[in-house]
Enzyme design. Structure first.
Site, short mmCIF file in Angstrom:
data_model
loop_
_atom_site.label_atom_id
_atom_site.label_comp_id
_atom_site.label_asym_id
_atom_site.label_seq_id
_atom_site.Cartn_x
_atom_site.Cartn_y
_atom_site.Cartn_z
N ARG A 128 -20.38 7.53 16.12
CA ARG A 128 -19.22 7.97 15.35
C ARG A 128 -19.49 9.44 15.23
NH1 ARG A 128 -19.66 6.15 9.11
NH2 ARG A 128 -21.32 7.36 9.13
N MET A 144 -2.03 -6.20 -12.53
CA MET A 144 -2.34 -4.94 -12.48
C MET A 144 -3.24 -4.56 -13.67
SD MET A 144 0.19 -1.86 -12.57
CE MET A 144 0.93 -2.27 -11.02
N TYR A 201 0.37 -14.97 -11.99
CA TYR A 201 1.56 -14.80 -10.94
C TYR A 201 1.27 -15.80 -9.59
CZ TYR A 201 3.04 -10.31 -12.60
OH TYR A 201 3.56 -9.32 -13.23
N LYS A 236 -21.71 11.40 -2.95
CA LYS A 236 -20.42 11.64 -2.55
C LYS A 236 -19.60 10.53 -2.97
CE LYS A 236 -21.23 8.64 1.59
NZ LYS A 236 -20.97 8.37 2.95
#
Length: 357
Positions: A129, A302, A254, A33
């Site tokens: 669940r 990023m 940063y 999955k």
């Protein structure tokens, strides 16, 4: 071309699957999955197809992707059907749905399959669940066996805390499962997810469901000998694209969260949080630089991150940096970042995948 890469070792994948089957002793459902936990569901399923007893996916979309790629082995829908209309596709493609709610059971009763269907029936043994409670499970078992199109039922449950090696909750869940199943004519059961399979022998039943361990990772809170046999499958790596020579007292990146305390060589690496590396990985998070231990410094950007080259005098532009893989375990990176190996693996994006067989 940008040098960020995810190199995927399919031989390691097969090794981990065979370990799961050996520990389980019978049949192992390879869970692919979430795009095989970020490794590529189709490529991983094709690599396992010759050995595998079946695959596990979250939803019908993932199952159909495998069928369209030519995967013919059984596929279990681990969350079952979200809509009764999906049962037509379940029937057509020979899928095995999990039934974990009254709505799913009623849908199956209203839309009986046209060919023999194997169903997995889920007990809530303490995860709270999905799944039936004890009384509901027994009643659902009888109702499923009353349907002429149902050819067999696998009783299953899911462990909530199997990665906590000293936690009593796992044994309590297994006991609860056995109490519910023992009065019923149950011939096939499934308890063990990756952690249950590796660390809890009582969870090794007719079917086991390896997921995270297939990809060479675990997240135990203590030593587990069986987990040491896992081989990492994915290596996330890139290269240094620039080197800065800084004096003491210079901020890096940063926010200036890291400040040099001595003359320091800094390597700039072409990989960042847009590729799936954790944005808030702290200074000191391990990396490997040209095969030797190194560390991240400063805040992850990023598209780039920075590493300390003070102890790597030969490193420079073009040097290889492994973010995780065989030299830096993904679980160690995750622990430093307050996350999990699941999160890091499934969060990979943009980086090119390269498969090695």
């Amino acid at each position: 071309m940008r040098p960020a890469r995810a190199r995927i070792d399919l031989q390691a994948l097969r090794h981990n699957y065979r370990l799961a089957r050996r520990l389980g002793g019978d049949r192992a459902l390879a869970v692919v999955k979430a795009d095989a936990y970020g490794h590529g569901a189709v490529a991983c399923a094709q690599a396992l197809a010759a050995d595998v007893d079946g695959f596990g996916v979250a939803c019908i979309e993932e199952a159909l992707q495998l069928r369209e790629a030519g995967i013919a082995q059984p596929i279990v829908l681990l969350e079952g059907c979200f809509d009764a209309d999906e049962l037509t596709l379940v029937d057509r493609h020979g899928l095995w749905p999990v039934v974990a709610t009254e709505a799913q059971l009623q849908a199956l009763e209203r839309h009986p399959p046209t060919r023999p269907l194997r169903v997995w029936l889920k007990l809530d043994s303490g995860m709270h669940r999905l799944g039936f409670d004890a009384a509901g499970f027994a009643e659902a078992w009888r109702r499923l066996h009353a349907l002429p199109g149902v050819a067999g039922v696998v009783a299953m449950t899911h462990l909530a805390r199997a990665d906590e090696l000293a936690c009593a909750h796992t044994a309590e869940q297994i006991d609860a499962f056995d109490r519910v199943c023992s009065p019923l004519p149950v011939s096939e059961t499934s308890i063990g997810n990756s952690a249950g399979l590796l660390a809890w022998p009582r969870a090794r039943r007719e079917w086991v469901r390896p997921g995270l361990m297939l990809y060479g990772a675990s997240r135990f809170d203590g030593p587990c000998a069986e987990a040491e046999e896992l081989h990492p499958v994915l290596t996330l790596e890139s290269r240094i694209i620039a080197v800065r020579e800084l004096g003491p007292g210079e901020p890096v990146g940063y926010g200036g969260t890291y400040v040099t305390d001595a003359p320091t060589r800094i390597g700039v690496v072409a990989l960042g949080y847009a590729d799936g590396y954790p944005q808030f990985a702290p200074t000191g998070t391990p990396v490997s630089i040209d095969g030797r231990p190194g560390r991240l410094v400063g805040r992850v950007s990023m598209d780039m991150l920075t590493v300390d080259l003070s102890d790597h005098p030969q490193a420079g532009p073009g040097s290889q940096v492994q973010l995780w893989g065989d030299r830096v375990r993904v679980a160690e990176v995750a622990a430093r970042c307050g996350g999990s190996a699941y999160q890091l693996m499934t969060g990979l994006k943009r980086v090119a995948r390269e498969y090695r067989d």
